[in-house]
Motif scaffolding. Sequence first.
Motif, PDB file in Angstrom:
ATOM      1  N   GLU A  38       0.848  -1.189   0.000  1.00 40.76           N
ATOM      2  CA  GLU A  38       0.000   0.000   0.000  1.00 40.76           C
ATOM      3  C   GLU A  38       0.882   1.238   0.000  1.00 40.76           C
ATOM      4  O   GLU A  38       1.931   1.279   0.626  1.00 40.76           O
ATOM      5  N   ALA A  39       0.439   2.259  -0.691  1.00 46.03           N
ATOM      6  CA  ALA A  39       1.193   3.505  -0.719  1.00 46.03           C
ATOM      7  C   ALA A  39       0.973   4.270   0.575  1.00 46.03           C
ATOM      8  O   ALA A  39      -0.156   4.473   1.006  1.00 46.03           O
ATOM      9  N   ARG A  40       2.052   4.671   1.209  1.00 44.01           N
ATOM     10  CA  ARG A  40       1.975   5.468   2.435  1.00 44.01           C
ATOM     11  C   ARG A  40       2.208   6.931   2.087  1.00 44.01           C
ATOM     12  O   ARG A  40       2.953   7.258   1.184  1.00 44.01           O
ATOM     13  N   GLN A  41       1.603   7.792   2.871  1.00 46.87           N
ATOM     14  CA  GLN A  41       1.765   9.218   2.596  1.00 46.87           C
ATOM     15  C   GLN A  41       3.141   9.699   3.026  1.00 46.87           C
ATOM     16  O   GLN A  41       3.710  10.582   2.408  1.00 46.87           O
ATOM     17  N   ASN A  42       3.697   9.170   4.073  1.00 50.23           N
ATOM     18  CA  ASN A  42       5.004   9.601   4.562  1.00 50.23           C
ATOM     19  C   ASN A  42       6.100   8.633   4.115  1.00 50.23           C
ATOM     20  O   ASN A  42       7.065   8.422   4.822  1.00 50.23           O
ATOM     21  N   ASP A  43       5.943   8.044   2.960  1.00 55.63           N
ATOM     22  CA  ASP A  43       6.929   7.096   2.444  1.00 55.63           C
ATOM     23  C   ASP A  43       8.140   7.884   1.960  1.00 55.63           C
ATOM     24  O   ASP A  43       8.067   8.626   0.985  1.00 55.63           O
ATOM     25  N   VAL A  44       9.259   7.731   2.662  1.00 49.50           N
ATOM     26  CA  VAL A  44      10.471   8.469   2.331  1.00 49.50           C
ATOM     27  C   VAL A  44      11.419   7.522   1.617  1.00 49.50           C
ATOM     28  O   VAL A  44      11.735   6.448   2.121  1.00 49.50           O
ATOM     29  N   ARG A  45      11.882   7.936   0.459  1.00 48.11           N
ATOM     30  CA  ARG A  45      12.844   7.128  -0.281  1.00 48.11           C
ATOM     31  C   ARG A  45      14.239   7.407   0.261  1.00 48.11           C
ATOM     32  O   ARG A  45      14.576   8.548   0.552  1.00 48.11           O
ATOM     33  N   PRO A  46      15.059   6.373   0.390  1.00 44.10           N
ATOM     34  CA  PRO A  46      16.436   6.615   0.830  1.00 44.10           C
ATOM     35  C   PRO A  46      17.209   7.356  -0.247  1.00 44.10           C
ATOM     36  O   PRO A  46      16.936   7.213  -1.447  1.00 44.10           O
ATOM     37  N   GLU A  47      18.176   8.137   0.173  1.00 42.79           N
ATOM     38  CA  GLU A  47      18.980   8.877  -0.790  1.00 42.79           C
ATOM     39  C   GLU A  47      19.846   7.892  -1.557  1.00 42.79           C
ATOM     40  O   GLU A  47      20.296   6.888  -1.017  1.00 42.79           O
ATOM     41  N   PRO A  48      20.083   8.182  -2.821  1.00 39.61           N
ATOM     42  CA  PRO A  48      20.912   7.259  -3.601  1.00 39.61           C
ATOM     43  C   PRO A  48      22.340   7.237  -3.061  1.00 39.61           C
ATOM     44  O   PRO A  48      22.843   8.233  -2.536  1.00 39.61           O
ATOM     45  N   ASN A  49      22.956   6.077  -3.158  1.00 42.03           N
ATOM     46  CA  ASN A  49      24.319   5.933  -2.661  1.00 42.03           C
ATOM     47  C   ASN A  49      25.269   6.724  -3.538  1.00 42.03           C
ATOM     48  O   ASN A  49      25.245   6.626  -4.754  1.00 42.03           O
ATOM     49  N   ASP A  50      26.089   7.517  -2.912  1.00 44.47           N
ATOM     50  CA  ASP A  50      27.104   8.231  -3.658  1.00 44.47           C
ATOM     51  C   ASP A  50      28.467   7.679  -3.267  1.00 44.47           C
ATOM     52  O   ASP A  50      28.593   6.858  -2.374  1.00 44.47           O
ATOM     53  N   LEU A  51      29.485   8.125  -3.945  1.00 45.69           N
ATOM     54  CA  LEU A  51      30.820   7.593  -3.735  1.00 45.69           C
ATOM     55  C   LEU A  51      31.617   8.366  -2.691  1.00 45.69           C
ATOM     56  O   LEU A  51      32.794   8.109  -2.497  1.00 45.69           O
ATOM     57  N   SER A  52      30.980   9.285  -2.006  1.00 48.85           N
ATOM     58  CA  SER A  52      31.713  10.096  -1.040  1.00 48.85           C
ATOM     59  C   SER A  52      32.221   9.270   0.135  1.00 48.85           C
ATOM     60  O   SER A  52      33.221   9.624   0.750  1.00 48.85           O
ATOM     61  N   ARG A  53      31.581   8.173   0.430  1.00 46.66           N
ATOM     62  CA  ARG A  53      32.051   7.366   1.560  1.00 46.66           C
ATOM     63  C   ARG A  53      33.349   6.637   1.238  1.00 46.66           C
ATOM     64  O   ARG A  53      34.032   6.161   2.124  1.00 46.66           O
ATOM     65  N   TYR A  54      33.724   6.537  -0.049  1.00 46.03           N
ATOM     66  CA  TYR A  54      34.973   5.893  -0.432  1.00 46.03           C
ATOM     67  C   TYR A  54      36.114   6.883  -0.630  1.00 46.03           C
ATOM     68  O   TYR A  54      37.245   6.471  -0.857  1.00 46.03           O
ATOM     69  N   GLU A  55      35.818   8.160  -0.581  1.00 45.05           N
ATOM     70  CA  GLU A  55      36.856   9.160  -0.789  1.00 45.05           C
ATOM     71  C   GLU A  55      37.736   9.268   0.442  1.00 45.05           C
ATOM     72  O   GLU A  55      37.290   9.117   1.572  1.00 45.05           O
ATOM     73  N   ARG A  56      39.022   9.533   0.172  1.00 41.79           N
ATOM     74  CA  ARG A  56      39.953   9.763   1.268  1.00 41.79           C
ATOM     75  C   ARG A  56      40.184  11.263   1.380  1.00 41.79           C
ATOM     76  O   ARG A  56      40.109  11.994   0.394  1.00 41.79           O
ATOM     77  N   SER A  57      40.465  11.679   2.566  1.00 47.86           N
ATOM     78  CA  SER A  57      40.733  13.106   2.736  1.00 47.86           C
ATOM     79  C   SER A  57      42.080  13.443   2.112  1.00 47.86           C
ATOM     80  O   SER A  57      42.959  12.592   1.973  1.00 47.86           O
ATOM     81  N   ARG A  58      42.241  14.669   1.737  1.00 45.89           N
ATOM     82  CA  ARG A  58      43.487  15.117   1.098  1.00 45.89           C
ATOM     83  C   ARG A  58      44.658  15.117   2.088  1.00 45.89           C
ATOM     84  O   ARG A  58      45.799  15.167   1.680  1.00 45.89           O
ATOM     85  N   GLU A  59      44.355  15.052   3.359  1.00 47.82           N
ATOM     86  CA  GLU A  59      45.418  15.100   4.360  1.00 47.82           C
ATOM     87  C   GLU A  59      46.183  13.787   4.435  1.00 47.82           C
ATOM     88  O   GLU A  59      47.337  13.756   4.826  1.00 47.82           O
ATOM     89  N   GLU A  60      45.552  12.667   4.048  1.00 52.24           N
ATOM     90  CA  GLU A  60      46.225  11.380   4.094  1.00 52.24           C
ATOM     91  C   GLU A  60      47.137  11.242   2.881  1.00 52.24           C
ATOM     92  O   GLU A  60      46.719  11.449   1.749  1.00 52.24           O
ATOM     93  N   PRO A  61      48.399  10.878   3.090  1.00 52.41           N
ATOM     94  CA  PRO A  61      49.305  10.715   1.942  1.00 52.41           C
ATOM     95  C   PRO A  61      49.008   9.415   1.199  1.00 52.41           C
ATOM     96  O   PRO A  61      48.516   8.451   1.771  1.00 52.41           O
TER      97      PRO A  61
END
Length: 109
Positions: free
Chosen positions: A30-53
């Motif tokens: 059944e369709a819910r009125q407050n049905d929230v879709r999850p945000e699409p997965n992006d690649l930011s979780r695999y990025e390393r910070s620039r501070e790490e050599p």
Amino acid sequence: MKSQRPVIEDDEHRVLKFRPRTQAKPPGREARQNDVRPEPNDLSRYERSREEPDEFRHRMLANMAAFAFTVALTAIGIWLAMSIADLRKTQDCVLMGRRDCAHISSPRS
């Protein structure tokens, strides 16, 4: 000679109408009125910070290990192909009934 044709009944051939899907969700949910879709997965979780050599030493060692593995695998494949070809040649010789099929190496004096 009489030609034989299969008996075709009208029940065997039906044209089905194409019904496009209009529902966004499968019919069981059944369709819910407050049905929230999850945000699409992006690649930011695999990025390393620039501070790490970058670990160039580790990367080069991994590349050398992969290259050595590839070379070893290729050498083993070539050796196996040559061995199978030699075995096939010897087997063909034996099956023809020849007696001098085995290659015997004699030590040189």
